[in-house]
Design a protein around this motif. Structure first.
Motif, PDB file in Angstrom:
ATOM      1  N   VAL A   1      25.493  43.147  33.817  1.00 55.76           N
ATOM      2  CA  VAL A   1      26.933  42.940  33.955  1.00 55.76           C
ATOM      3  C   VAL A   1      27.581  44.258  34.348  1.00 55.76           C
ATOM      4  CG1 VAL A   1      29.060  42.282  32.772  1.00 55.76           C
ATOM      5  CG2 VAL A   1      26.914  41.117  32.222  1.00 55.76           C
ATOM      6  N   VAL A   2      28.329  44.245  35.440  1.00 55.99           N
ATOM      7  CA  VAL A   2      29.103  45.409  35.869  1.00 55.99           C
ATOM      8  C   VAL A   2      30.560  45.055  35.646  1.00 55.99           C
ATOM      9  CG1 VAL A   2      29.705  46.923  37.797  1.00 55.99           C
ATOM     10  CG2 VAL A   2      27.370  46.028  37.595  1.00 55.99           C
ATOM     11  N   ASN A   3      31.225  45.816  34.805  1.00 57.42           N
ATOM     12  CA  ASN A   3      32.624  45.569  34.480  1.00 57.42           C
ATOM     13  C   ASN A   3      33.447  46.747  34.961  1.00 57.42           C
ATOM     14  OD1 ASN A   3      35.054  44.770  33.449  1.00 57.42           O
ATOM     15  ND2 ASN A   3      34.565  45.296  31.342  1.00 57.42           N
ATOM     16  N   ILE A   4      34.251  46.532  35.986  1.00 60.11           N
ATOM     17  CA  ILE A   4      35.120  47.581  36.506  1.00 60.11           C
ATOM     18  C   ILE A   4      36.478  47.385  35.861  1.00 60.11           C
ATOM     19  CG2 ILE A   4      36.155  48.628  38.544  1.00 60.11           C
ATOM     20  CD1 ILE A   4      33.765  47.428  40.128  1.00 60.11           C
ATOM     21  N   GLY A   5      36.774  48.256  34.928  1.00 62.80           N
ATOM     22  CA  GLY A   5      38.032  48.169  34.207  1.00 62.80           C
ATOM     23  C   GLY A   5      39.086  49.072  34.804  1.00 62.80           C
ATOM     24  N   PHE A   6      40.205  49.226  34.104  1.00 59.32           N
ATOM     25  CA  PHE A   6      41.319  50.040  34.585  1.00 59.32           C
ATOM     26  C   PHE A   6      40.939  51.515  34.658  1.00 59.32           C
ATOM     27  CE2 PHE A   6      45.462  52.207  33.949  1.00 59.32           C
ATOM     28  CZ  PHE A   6      46.083  51.743  35.097  1.00 59.32           C
ATOM     29  N   GLN A   7      40.226  52.007  33.617  1.00 64.70           N
ATOM     30  CA  GLN A   7      39.873  53.426  33.589  1.00 64.70           C
ATOM     31  C   GLN A   7      38.380  53.702  33.586  1.00 64.70           C
ATOM     32  OE1 GLN A   7      42.133  54.872  30.211  1.00 64.70           O
ATOM     33  NE2 GLN A   7      43.740  55.568  31.586  1.00 64.70           N
ATOM     34  N   VAL A   8      37.566  52.729  33.215  1.00 67.52           N
ATOM     35  CA  VAL A   8      36.119  52.946  33.166  1.00 67.52           C
ATOM     36  C   VAL A   8      35.374  51.777  33.797  1.00 67.52           C
ATOM     37  CG1 VAL A   8      36.188  54.374  31.082  1.00 67.52           C
ATOM     38  CG2 VAL A   8      35.825  51.921  30.878  1.00 67.52           C
ATOM     39  N   THR A   9      34.149  52.062  34.215  1.00 68.31           N
ATOM     40  CA  THR A   9      33.236  51.044  34.721  1.00 68.31           C
ATOM     41  C   THR A   9      32.012  51.065  33.824  1.00 68.31           C
ATOM     42  OG1 THR A   9      34.016  51.304  36.984  1.00 68.31           O
ATOM     43  CG2 THR A   9      31.822  50.336  36.691  1.00 68.31           C
ATOM     44  N   SER A  10      31.567  49.892  33.401  1.00 64.26           N
ATOM     45  CA  SER A  10      30.370  49.833  32.563  1.00 64.26           C
ATOM     46  C   SER A  10      29.314  48.962  33.226  1.00 64.26           C
ATOM     47  CB  SER A  10      30.707  49.287  31.169  1.00 64.26           C
ATOM     48  OG  SER A  10      31.216  47.979  31.257  1.00 64.26           O
ATOM     49  N   VAL A  11      28.059  49.379  33.050  1.00 68.31           N
ATOM     50  CA  VAL A  11      26.911  48.622  33.534  1.00 68.31           C
ATOM     51  C   VAL A  11      26.067  48.308  32.310  1.00 68.31           C
ATOM     52  CG1 VAL A  11      24.909  48.618  35.064  1.00 68.31           C
ATOM     53  CG2 VAL A  11      26.980  49.872  35.720  1.00 68.31           C
ATOM     54  N   VAL A  12      25.880  47.011  32.038  1.00 64.69           N
ATOM     55  CA  VAL A  12      25.251  46.584  30.794  1.00 64.69           C
ATOM     56  C   VAL A  12      24.090  45.637  31.083  1.00 64.69           C
ATOM     57  CG1 VAL A  12      25.651  45.539  28.532  1.00 64.69           C
ATOM     58  CG2 VAL A  12      27.518  46.725  29.698  1.00 64.69           C
ATOM     59  N   PRO A  13      22.855  46.061  30.789  1.00 64.44           N
ATOM     60  CA  PRO A  13      21.728  45.128  30.924  1.00 64.44           C
ATOM     61  C   PRO A  13      21.639  44.244  29.677  1.00 64.44           C
ATOM     62  CG  PRO A  13      20.942  47.307  30.318  1.00 64.44           C
ATOM     63  CD  PRO A  13      22.425  47.407  30.449  1.00 64.44           C
TER      64      PRO A  13
END
Length: 160
Positions: free
Chosen positions: A83-95
């Motif tokens: 899951v790649v979550n591009i938020g307002f201030q951060v981006t997270s990549v979560v397997p």
């Protein structure tokens, strides 16, 4: 914290015009707060307990707390994926494998989000002598016209 949470949930129920005892609640937890330090774990646990206490005192029949990445996969009817979550201030990549976050494989949280992307787009436009008064206009353009190319090489050949 309890008073604020109660006021928050009461406002939500009031605006949605539903009765708390008739609604099950799913609480999503940002992956950003998903590190393994003891203080982070204690903080998450304290927040979850406060939310549970508040909701159960409002007679909510059931509450489930789940991280946002896993919830996104479930929404896509999947239990495994990245899951790649591009938020307002951060981006997270979560397997995620079978509904469990794979912390040992590597959860990445990068301090680059939509706000910085909008600022970068503004700089690129200014270099081409295009300027706008507000970031809102640039954000709207970004949201309506920008995309990730499925085939980058083919995209470069297009005359746009």
């Amino acid at each position: 914290m309890y008073t604020r949470l109660r006021q928050f949930f009461s406002t939500i129920y009031s605006r949605m015009q539903v009765r708390a005892p008739s609604q099950l609640v799913v609480v999503s937890i940002p992956i950003l707060h998903y590190d393994d330090t003891e203080s982070a774990k204690a903080s998450r646990r304290q927040l979850k307990e406060a939310i549970y206490t508040t909701l159960f005192n409002m007679n909510v029949p059931a509450v489930c707390a789940i991280n946002q990445a896993t919830l996104a996969l479930y929404a896509a009817r999947r239990t495994s994926g990245i899951v790649v979550n591009i938020g307002f201030q951060v981006t997270s990549v979560v397997p995620i494998l079978h509904g469990k976050v794979m912390r040992k494989v590597g959860v990445e949280v990068v301090g680059l989000g939509a706000l910085k992307l909008t600022g970068f787009l503004k700089e690129l436009m200014q270099q081409n002598n295009i300027s706008f008064e507000s970031l809102y206009t640039i954000r709207t353009l970004k949201e309506n016209l920008c995309y990730v190319a499925y085939d980058y090489e083919a995209e470069l050949l297009k005359d746009t």
